[in-house]
Design a protein around this motif. Structure first.
Motif, PDB file in Angstrom:
ATOM      1  N   VAL B 234       0.971  -1.162  -0.053  1.00 39.65           N
ATOM      2  CA  VAL B 234       0.092  -0.093  -0.463  1.00 39.65           C
ATOM      3  C   VAL B 234       0.555   1.234   0.001  1.00 39.65           C
ATOM      4  CG1 VAL B 234      -1.619   1.642   1.249  1.00 39.65           C
ATOM      5  CG2 VAL B 234      -1.899  -1.043   0.930  1.00 39.65           C
ATOM      6  N   LEU B 235       1.828   1.729   0.593  1.00 38.80           N
ATOM      7  CA  LEU B 235       2.519   2.657   1.209  1.00 38.80           C
ATOM      8  C   LEU B 235       3.383   2.428  -0.202  1.00 38.80           C
ATOM      9  CD1 LEU B 235       1.543   2.641   5.117  1.00 38.80           C
ATOM     10  CD2 LEU B 235       0.673   3.695   2.759  1.00 38.80           C
ATOM     11  N   LYS B 236       4.586   1.791  -0.263  1.00 37.58           N
ATOM     12  CA  LYS B 236       6.218   1.394  -0.791  1.00 37.58           C
ATOM     13  C   LYS B 236       5.159   2.253  -2.647  1.00 37.58           C
ATOM     14  CE  LYS B 236       8.348  -0.327   2.588  1.00 37.58           C
ATOM     15  NZ  LYS B 236       8.983  -1.917   2.501  1.00 37.58           N
ATOM     16  N   SER B 237       3.902   1.257  -2.703  1.00 42.17           N
ATOM     17  CA  SER B 237       3.862   1.425  -4.390  1.00 42.17           C
ATOM     18  C   SER B 237       2.635   1.392  -4.327  1.00 42.17           C
ATOM     19  CB  SER B 237       4.338  -0.342  -4.348  1.00 42.17           C
ATOM     20  OG  SER B 237       3.312  -1.025  -5.869  1.00 42.17           O
ATOM     21  N   GLY B 259     -11.040   8.412  -5.610  1.00 38.01           N
ATOM     22  CA  GLY B 259     -10.479   8.062  -4.394  1.00 38.01           C
ATOM     23  C   GLY B 259      -9.880   6.315  -4.771  1.00 38.01           C
ATOM     24  N   ILE B 260      -9.224   6.094  -3.281  1.00 40.74           N
ATOM     25  CA  ILE B 260      -8.578   4.856  -3.395  1.00 40.74           C
ATOM     26  C   ILE B 260      -9.381   3.882  -2.651  1.00 40.74           C
ATOM     27  CG2 ILE B 260      -6.005   6.308  -4.169  1.00 40.74           C
ATOM     28  CD1 ILE B 260      -5.676   5.546  -0.515  1.00 40.74           C
ATOM     29  N   GLU B 273      -1.950   7.409   7.068  1.00 40.75           N
ATOM     30  CA  GLU B 273      -0.489   7.278   6.166  1.00 40.75           C
ATOM     31  C   GLU B 273      -0.850   7.335   5.222  1.00 40.75           C
ATOM     32  OE1 GLU B 273       2.825   7.692   6.877  1.00 40.75           O
ATOM     33  OE2 GLU B 273       1.817   7.624   9.304  1.00 40.75           O
ATOM     34  N   ALA B 274      -1.994   6.884   4.296  1.00 40.98           N
ATOM     35  CA  ALA B 274      -2.320   7.218   2.884  1.00 40.98           C
ATOM     36  C   ALA B 274      -2.727   8.521   2.507  1.00 40.98           C
ATOM     37  CB  ALA B 274      -3.296   5.804   2.264  1.00 40.98           C
ATOM     38  N   GLU B 280      -0.624  15.244   0.946  1.00 37.57           N
ATOM     39  CA  GLU B 280       1.012  16.160   0.359  1.00 37.57           C
ATOM     40  C   GLU B 280       0.407  16.590  -0.767  1.00 37.57           C
ATOM     41  OE1 GLU B 280       3.984  14.922   4.561  1.00 37.57           O
ATOM     42  OE2 GLU B 280       3.963  13.744   2.732  1.00 37.57           O
ATOM     43  N   ALA B 281       0.102  15.391  -1.153  1.00 39.38           N
ATOM     44  CA  ALA B 281       0.536  15.549  -2.994  1.00 39.38           C
ATOM     45  C   ALA B 281      -0.783  16.313  -3.522  1.00 39.38           C
ATOM     46  CB  ALA B 281       0.400  14.146  -3.723  1.00 39.38           C
TER      47      ALA B 281
END
Lengths: 478, 478
Positions: B234-237, B259-260, B273-274, B280-281
């Motif tokens: 999830v977080l790395k990719s 959405g995700i 985290e997501a 931030e993006a």
């Protein structure tokens, strides 16, 4: 179901993906999907495959009619090319299935679908829904049947089923799992599941007295008369009145009573007392039927206490598999064909148990030639052949140092082809055949696998070539 | 269902009793049956009525065709007069029902059927099956919706439903209970339950890389793009690739991401985290959908931990009401007519809680005129009238010394007539109206009734005349 088109019973994402594959030009890419499950309900040692006949009916009948296409067009999400594609949609996949009634185990494919990705993906929802439901109920029914230890179990749960099909196909699955019959009339008419039933409490209440109600029923059905004895008081009123009705209405007509039914109170105590009263009255052949929130645990318990029950009627806890109402089958991409080559695919997960077994696979069941008992299942790459005349080394795919070489075995491939390029090539056996096959196959399992508490983990191993392929893919993604 | 005749979906004892009543000359005796339930699933404070529209369809369509009659004749149990009777069978009962979406409580009639005993008895199985199933799912869905505390809940469970109707009508009931939509396409087509869905893990696996899969999906569905981000990591990719796909495929086309979706792992941690990464993006408006074995308890827990989830997708635990998959509605004889007089009937039981409430009854809901909140339900004899302008004394039917006089209330009769001598006299409201009505009615309940743990027992009392009638009957049987 024969007359209904269930094509639109699908998760919407199957449709969005289908349109996406078409737009990306992937519609003819060949994909392999496996259905498998990860855990046996109720922590049992095995499950029972069921629902293949209904899956076949669905697959034979997939088609999008004008109304379906109009509906999809109204979503304003799909391209016209896709609408045209759906108009001429014809299912053209190959499908393999484990036959109904077979004991099945976690992590082995029980259905494999190979074909153009749009089609093979599209059927996911119905493959899972059909097999998950009936396998759940067949598995639960078999637990209850085993607890009854040779006594008959009837499926009684229609009124508490989760929807109409829950009742109709649930009764079918329960019969596969070993029930002797059902109360659900339509399941007899459609599938030949033997139907049974006598009276509700309301019958007794409709007459001036319990005795009159019993006598009226005995007059109407002298052959096969079972009386419900708990409307007022089982031992003080129900059983004595039943005995009197048997004597006054059945014996003079030359009939013997069939049974009494107790639907409330302490079944262990009441059945023993009722048995004594019936025996003393000369009705040793009158059977005792018990119902009321039964399941495998209660049945086992009251039998240990010496309950004198001949037939168990089991309702809501069977038809919903109440203690665990979900059969968690999943449908995962295992491979794609690229330039005529089968390229295995794997799904990783933070949860190791959710990593899939890649590739186009076969499932082999090993039986000991002397005892006839099932030793293990082994997943192999589809092209592998297992030679019964050579020793075979089994190893645990997780703890690979656990190894065992076996000889004197015979093997059976579990997956049978049911569709060849969209044509059905398999005839569903008769329901009684499936039920008998199920009984025989369960007999090949060791008692340790059939235990309710902490059953032995039956081995589902992998061949060396399949294990190597999986290990290689995992390495690739690290 | 519109096209299927479910007349034969009945417990066989309804048929044996029907033939018996005919042979005993009781076919025109008028009987009153009540459906009620004894316990709210999951020990909740209230249930939600659902399924009336499907019950109406069933009742409108009862008829025995030639094939049904042939089948029954083949049992060699029924008289020819009964076969003739079935050929011209026409449902002629009066039926009352609590409207769909209404909060309902134990021991109050939610359906009452009055008519010739054969007919009123015969419909038992389908009355119970229909209302039990949909009320179960509406009730469960509402618990999950309440746990989500204003966030949207989607029904995702078709593949794990107990049969086809379990999925189709389950999605309808879940919408009544407050879900915003379903993944079940046919339930949108048939009932207008808003359908949603995007992609499975297999979509991601079908492409050379996760990024390519995301970009392809974003190109196909720039408007309403939700990406599944947990196929690899999830977080790395997943999230970084989603952000890149949004930037490269959506923004240039003038679209914002929708959405995700996260379908595995620790939802509380991953969603926080997501959220941070998306914010931030510059995608503060991108919503986070979470799924994976959720229910009301997990949702409540991860929200307490600050999970940043906007939409919950809930599957198997909703569509099967996993924690309690049975809604225990029963159907009991309450009265018969004798020489034009209504004679109340009672069913005794060794279990005091199973003693029925006799007679032809009305159910009244009392609302406080000032707060608008529901105070209590009161069962009365049908002919009683409650005057809103006079104080009314409530008393507990079990602990009769518990009394309370109320004023300033308005009352509402809960049972609406839906059939008059077999003719449907009720038009089912639009599904969106039912859902909104449900929301409003639940708002009339105090929070104490809506609590998950040890909710306050809402009062279901009896009028003095009804209580006296019941006490009299109990006395008679002692």
């Amino acid at each position: 179901m024969e007359n209904i088109n269930l094509t639109m019973l699908t998760d919407f994402y199957e449709v969005t993906m289908a349109n996406g594959y078409l737009q990306e030009g992937l519609q003819n890419k060949v994909a392999y999907f496996d259905m498998f499950f990860r855990k046996v309900p109720d922590d049992g040692g095995f499950a029972i495959m069921a629902g293949v006949e209904q899956l076949i009916l669905y697959l034979k009948n997939i088609s999008f009619n004008e109304e379906d296409i109009e509906y999809l067009r109204s979503k304003n999400m799909f391209c016209e090319e896709f609408m045209e594609y759906l108009k001429s949609f014809r299912f053209s996949c190959d499908v393999w299935a484990v036959p109904e009634g077979t004991p099945i185990f976690p992590n082995e494919p029980v259905i494999t679908v190979r074909g153009p990705v749009i089609e093979a993906q599209f059927v996911e929802t119905m493959v899972l829904l059909t097999i998950n439901h009936q396998s759940l109920i067949a598995t639960k029914a078999n637990r209850i049947v085993r607890a009854a230890d040779g006594r008959a179990v009837m499926e009684f749960g229609s009124r508490r089923a989760q929807g109409y099909d829950g009742a109709i196909y649930g009764a079918r699955a329960a019969y596969i799992g070993g029930c002797v019959g059902t109360a659900c009339t339509i399941s007899d008419k459609k599938f030949g599941v033997p139907v049974m039933g006598t009276m509700a409490h309301s019958w007794v209440q409709m007459f001036q007295s319990e005795l009159e109600a019993f006598k009226a029923y005995a007059r109407t059905y002298p052959d096969g008369c079972t009386l419900l004895v708990d409307t007022y008081n089982v031992l003080k009123s129900g059983v004595p009145n039943a005995i009197r009705a048997f004597r006054e209405e059945l014996l003079p007509r030359g009939f013997r009573p069939k049974g009494i039914r107790i639907d409330s109170g302490d079944i262990a105590y009441l059945s023993k007392e009722a048995r004594r009263m019936l025996d003393e009255a000369g009705f040793e052949d009158c059977r005792i039927v018990a119902s009321n929130a039964l399941d495998e645990f209660i049945i086992r318990d009251i039998l240990i206490q010496g309950a004198k029950v001949d037939i168990f009627g089991v309702g809501e806890r069977l038809i919903t598999s109440k203690s665990e109402p979900v059969f968690g089958g999943v449908y995962k991409l295992a491979a794609v064909e690229e330039n005529g080559e089968v390229t295995p695919k794997i799904k990783l997960s933070e949860n190791v148990g959710k990593i899939t077994n890649p590739g186009f696979k076969a499932v082999w069941r090993f039986f000991d030639k002397v005892t006839g008992k099932a030793i293990a299942d082994v997943l192999t790459r589809n092209e592998e052949i297992i030679d019964e005349n050579k020793p075979y080394e089994l190893f645990d795919p997780e703890y690979t140092w656990k190894r065992k070489t076996i000889t004197g075995f015979r093997v059976q491939r579990l997956l049978m082809q049911i569709f060849d390029k969209g044509c059905c090539v398999y005839e569903s056996p008769d329901l009684n055949y499936i039920r008998e096959y199920c009984r025989e196959q369960i007999d090949t399992l060791w008692d340790e696998v059939k235990r309710f508490e902490n059953p032995h983990n039956y081995y589902v191993d992998m061949s060396k070539p399949l294990w190597d392929m999986k290990a290689g893919l995992l390495q690739e993604y690290k």
